[in-house]
Design a protein around this motif. Structure first.
Motif, PDB file in Angstrom:
ATOM      1  N   GLY A 142     -36.274 -10.630  36.539  1.00 33.84           N
ATOM      2  CA  GLY A 142     -36.870 -11.945  36.647  1.00 33.84           C
ATOM      3  C   GLY A 142     -36.490 -12.642  37.941  1.00 33.84           C
ATOM      4  O   GLY A 142     -35.640 -12.178  38.706  1.00 33.84           O
ATOM      5  N   LEU A 188     -31.511 -10.494  38.106  1.00 34.59           N
ATOM      6  CA  LEU A 188     -32.355 -11.557  38.636  1.00 34.59           C
ATOM      7  C   LEU A 188     -32.336 -11.571  40.158  1.00 34.59           C
ATOM      8  O   LEU A 188     -31.293 -11.385  40.778  1.00 34.59           O
ATOM      9  CB  LEU A 188     -31.882 -12.913  38.100  1.00 34.59           C
ATOM     10  CG  LEU A 188     -32.003 -13.074  36.586  1.00 34.59           C
ATOM     11  CD1 LEU A 188     -31.096 -14.182  36.096  1.00 34.59           C
ATOM     12  CD2 LEU A 188     -33.446 -13.355  36.190  1.00 34.59           C
ATOM     13  N   PHE A 219     -34.668 -20.543  26.477  1.00 30.55           N
ATOM     14  CA  PHE A 219     -34.723 -21.847  27.135  1.00 30.55           C
ATOM     15  C   PHE A 219     -34.834 -22.961  26.103  1.00 30.55           C
ATOM     16  O   PHE A 219     -34.195 -24.016  26.230  1.00 30.55           O
ATOM     17  CB  PHE A 219     -35.930 -21.912  28.082  1.00 30.55           C
ATOM     18  CG  PHE A 219     -35.633 -21.573  29.509  1.00 30.55           C
ATOM     19  CD1 PHE A 219     -35.080 -22.522  30.363  1.00 30.55           C
ATOM     20  CD2 PHE A 219     -35.909 -20.312  30.023  1.00 30.55           C
ATOM     21  CE1 PHE A 219     -34.816 -22.223  31.691  1.00 30.55           C
ATOM     22  CE2 PHE A 219     -35.649 -19.997  31.350  1.00 30.55           C
ATOM     23  CZ  PHE A 219     -35.100 -20.942  32.188  1.00 30.55           C
ATOM     24  N   ASN A 239     -36.023 -16.861  39.104  1.00 27.45           N
ATOM     25  CA  ASN A 239     -36.058 -18.233  38.606  1.00 27.45           C
ATOM     26  C   ASN A 239     -36.424 -19.246  39.669  1.00 27.45           C
ATOM     27  O   ASN A 239     -36.107 -20.413  39.545  1.00 27.45           O
ATOM     28  CB  ASN A 239     -34.723 -18.612  37.962  1.00 27.45           C
ATOM     29  CG  ASN A 239     -34.871 -19.815  37.053  1.00 27.45           C
ATOM     30  OD1 ASN A 239     -35.961 -20.099  36.555  1.00 27.45           O
ATOM     31  ND2 ASN A 239     -33.801 -20.533  36.826  1.00 27.45           N
ATOM     32  N   TRP A 244     -39.878 -24.706  33.163  1.00 28.56           N
ATOM     33  CA  TRP A 244     -38.701 -25.469  32.750  1.00 28.56           C
ATOM     34  C   TRP A 244     -38.450 -26.720  33.593  1.00 28.56           C
ATOM     35  O   TRP A 244     -37.495 -27.455  33.346  1.00 28.56           O
ATOM     36  CB  TRP A 244     -37.462 -24.568  32.763  1.00 28.56           C
ATOM     37  CG  TRP A 244     -37.134 -23.964  34.094  1.00 28.56           C
ATOM     38  CD1 TRP A 244     -37.680 -22.832  34.649  1.00 28.56           C
ATOM     39  CD2 TRP A 244     -36.184 -24.437  35.045  1.00 28.56           C
ATOM     40  NE1 TRP A 244     -37.142 -22.591  35.885  1.00 28.56           N
ATOM     41  CE2 TRP A 244     -36.212 -23.543  36.151  1.00 28.56           C
ATOM     42  CE3 TRP A 244     -35.302 -25.524  35.078  1.00 28.56           C
ATOM     43  CZ2 TRP A 244     -35.397 -23.714  37.266  1.00 28.56           C
ATOM     44  CZ3 TRP A 244     -34.495 -25.699  36.193  1.00 28.56           C
ATOM     45  CH2 TRP A 244     -34.545 -24.794  37.268  1.00 28.56           C
ATOM     46  N   GLN A 301     -28.427 -19.621  34.394  1.00 29.11           N
ATOM     47  CA  GLN A 301     -28.369 -18.198  34.073  1.00 29.11           C
ATOM     48  C   GLN A 301     -27.208 -17.892  33.128  1.00 29.11           C
ATOM     49  O   GLN A 301     -27.345 -17.092  32.189  1.00 29.11           O
ATOM     50  CB  GLN A 301     -28.213 -17.374  35.352  1.00 29.11           C
ATOM     51  CG  GLN A 301     -29.452 -17.321  36.223  1.00 29.11           C
ATOM     52  CD  GLN A 301     -29.201 -16.533  37.491  1.00 29.11           C
ATOM     53  OE1 GLN A 301     -28.303 -15.704  37.553  1.00 29.11           O
ATOM     54  NE2 GLN A 301     -29.977 -16.803  38.512  1.00 29.11           N
ATOM     55  N   TYR A 344     -30.827 -25.286  43.786  1.00 28.01           N
ATOM     56  CA  TYR A 344     -30.949 -24.262  42.749  1.00 28.01           C
ATOM     57  C   TYR A 344     -29.999 -23.100  43.021  1.00 28.01           C
ATOM     58  O   TYR A 344     -29.302 -22.632  42.113  1.00 28.01           O
ATOM     59  CB  TYR A 344     -32.397 -23.767  42.669  1.00 28.01           C
ATOM     60  CG  TYR A 344     -33.384 -24.906  42.612  1.00 28.01           C
ATOM     61  CD1 TYR A 344     -33.522 -25.674  41.459  1.00 28.01           C
ATOM     62  CD2 TYR A 344     -34.153 -25.262  43.725  1.00 28.01           C
ATOM     63  CE1 TYR A 344     -34.405 -26.748  41.409  1.00 28.01           C
ATOM     64  CE2 TYR A 344     -35.035 -26.324  43.687  1.00 28.01           C
ATOM     65  CZ  TYR A 344     -35.153 -27.069  42.531  1.00 28.01           C
ATOM     66  OH  TYR A 344     -36.014 -28.127  42.485  1.00 28.01           O
ATOM     67  N   MET A 352     -39.697 -19.893  35.672  1.00 27.24           N
ATOM     68  CA  MET A 352     -39.057 -18.597  35.872  1.00 27.24           C
ATOM     69  C   MET A 352     -40.121 -17.547  35.603  1.00 27.24           C
ATOM     70  O   MET A 352     -40.866 -17.644  34.624  1.00 27.24           O
ATOM     71  CB  MET A 352     -37.880 -18.391  34.903  1.00 27.24           C
ATOM     72  CG  MET A 352     -37.310 -16.976  34.933  1.00 27.24           C
ATOM     73  SD  MET A 352     -36.010 -16.680  33.700  1.00 27.24           S
ATOM     74  CE  MET A 352     -34.580 -17.247  34.602  1.00 27.24           C
ATOM     75  N   LEU A 378     -37.248 -15.082  26.635  1.00 29.97           N
ATOM     76  CA  LEU A 378     -36.680 -16.063  27.554  1.00 29.97           C
ATOM     77  C   LEU A 378     -37.196 -17.469  27.249  1.00 29.97           C
ATOM     78  O   LEU A 378     -36.453 -18.444  27.337  1.00 29.97           O
ATOM     79  CB  LEU A 378     -37.000 -15.692  28.998  1.00 29.97           C
ATOM     80  CG  LEU A 378     -36.028 -14.729  29.678  1.00 29.97           C
ATOM     81  CD1 LEU A 378     -36.539 -14.347  31.054  1.00 29.97           C
ATOM     82  CD2 LEU A 378     -34.635 -15.350  29.793  1.00 29.97           C
ATOM     83  N   ASP A 419     -29.131 -22.842  39.336  1.00 28.05           N
ATOM     84  CA  ASP A 419     -29.618 -21.572  38.786  1.00 28.05           C
ATOM     85  C   ASP A 419     -28.496 -20.727  38.182  1.00 28.05           C
ATOM     86  O   ASP A 419     -28.635 -20.232  37.061  1.00 28.05           O
ATOM     87  CB  ASP A 419     -30.374 -20.798  39.866  1.00 28.05           C
ATOM     88  CG  ASP A 419     -31.218 -19.668  39.287  1.00 28.05           C
ATOM     89  OD1 ASP A 419     -31.531 -19.714  38.084  1.00 28.05           O
ATOM     90  OD2 ASP A 419     -31.567 -18.743  40.028  1.00 28.05           O
ATOM     91  N   PRO A 474     -37.154 -22.096  41.404  1.00 26.34           N
ATOM     92  CA  PRO A 474     -38.323 -22.251  40.534  1.00 26.34           C
ATOM     93  C   PRO A 474     -39.606 -22.129  41.347  1.00 26.34           C
ATOM     94  O   PRO A 474     -39.691 -22.617  42.467  1.00 26.34           O
ATOM     95  CB  PRO A 474     -38.159 -23.664  39.966  1.00 26.34           C
ATOM     96  CG  PRO A 474     -37.352 -24.392  40.983  1.00 26.34           C
ATOM     97  CD  PRO A 474     -36.438 -23.379  41.612  1.00 26.34           C
TER      98      PRO A 474
END
Length: 314
Positions: A117, A58, A267, A119, A137, A84, A66, A251, A263, A80, A121
């Motif tokens: 990815g 990531l 979540f 995240n 999310w 994660q 975050y 994300m 994913l 985050d 956000p």
């Protein structure tokens, strides 16, 4: 004996019914139950390369609450990393975060295959959904952080008109500042001057040093900055009339990877178990938590023969 026979018959019926309800063929978007370890159904659906590597790579920039990056440039704390870790447990993967210099670096890094990815956000937009799947999310409004010792006279979001605002380049806030500027000029006020910087810490420093009159950021980030030093800052929130509204934050994962639906369901596992809300509450963000995980919410949905049905978590 008749009573015992009746009880046994009831138990047998209950067992059969439970077996029927545990059918592994679930409806699209339905998430399996959470446990203390990996959820096999989700692990089996991971892209082969990610499953074999056992690592979820990531990208991340400095963006409290975050992600707060330590002085070594590698240690990351905040919401985050907690999220994660929870996702990694559900998927049987070890999350690894690489610090990047802002959103553009994260997007290009994902498209080149360096990261699985990001995240954010980051705001879910139709343009981004051309290349990325967006797992929504949380939601947010845009806030403007102002040092309490400032002489700029910012007491409401209308006072931002004609002021200099530092915000992350390419972020959701940059777009919101454009909307606020349109409102300002429409109402005979001066435009907002945008100062684009690499990360949230840089925008706060710009406001603190006087280079900018305010730092634009998500309301969650403003709450965090104010909580860390409650006497140092105040903030104002952009209104619906000024074009703000509530934005869907996500994300992002490359659409070509096939990781997005997995994913989304991971979540949803965390949401259904209550762990997602616990993490949000830990950082004072339960007021922007979602009740249902969204998926590619920005692009217009088509209907008709051959169109996919919406999933339960969309």
């Amino acid at each position: 004996m008749r009573r015992l026979s009746a009880v046994l018959a009831l138990l047998l019926a209950t067992t059969v019914l439970s077996a029927c309800n545990s059918d592994p063929e679930k409806s699209p978007g339905a998430a399996p139950a959470a446990g203390n370890g990996p959820v096999k159904e989700l692990v089996d659906r991971l892209p082969e390369a990610i499953r074999k590597a056992g690592v979820l790579r990531l990208a991340g920039d400095s963006h409290p609450p975050y992600r707060s990056v330590g002085t070594d440039g590698k240690t990351v704390t905040g919401l985050d990393p907690d999220l994660q870790a929870a996702l990694g447990r559900v998927l049987g993967l070890k999350p690894e975060i690489s610090i990047v210099n802002g959103l553009p670096a994260a997007l290009t890094g994902m498209l080149s295959g360096r990261y699985d990815g990001f995240n954010g956000p980051v705001k879910d937009t139709a343009e981004r959904e051309k290349d990325f799947d967006a797992v929504v999310w949380m939601t947010t409004r845009t806030a403007y952080l102002v040092p309490t010792e400032s002489k700029a006279g910012i007491r409401t979001s209308a006072d931002i008109c004609g002021k200099k605002v530092a915000a992350v380049t390419g972020s959701i806030v940059e777009d919101q500042i454009k909307k606020l500027t349109a409102w300002c000029t429409k109402n005979g006020k001066q435009a907002v001057t945008f100062i684009g910087l690499a990360d949230t810490n840089a925008t706060i420093l710009a406001a603190k040093s006087g280079r900018a009159d305010a730092a634009g950021m998500t309301e969650g980030a403003a709450i965090d900055a104010k909580a860390k030093d409650k006497d140092a800052y105040t903030y104002v929130t952009q209104t619906d009339e000024q074009g703000a509204g509530v934005d869907q934050l996500a994300m992002l994962v490359p659409k070509s990877s096939g990781l997005g639906p997995v994913l989304r369901d991971a979540f949803t596992v965390l949401l259904d178990s209550g762990e997602y809300l616990e993490i949000m509450k830990k950082y004072g963000l339960d007021n922007v938590a979602v009740k249902q995980i969204g998926y590619n919410t920005a692009a217009p949905k088509t209907s008709g023969p051959g169109s996919p049905a919406p999933s339960a978590s969309t």
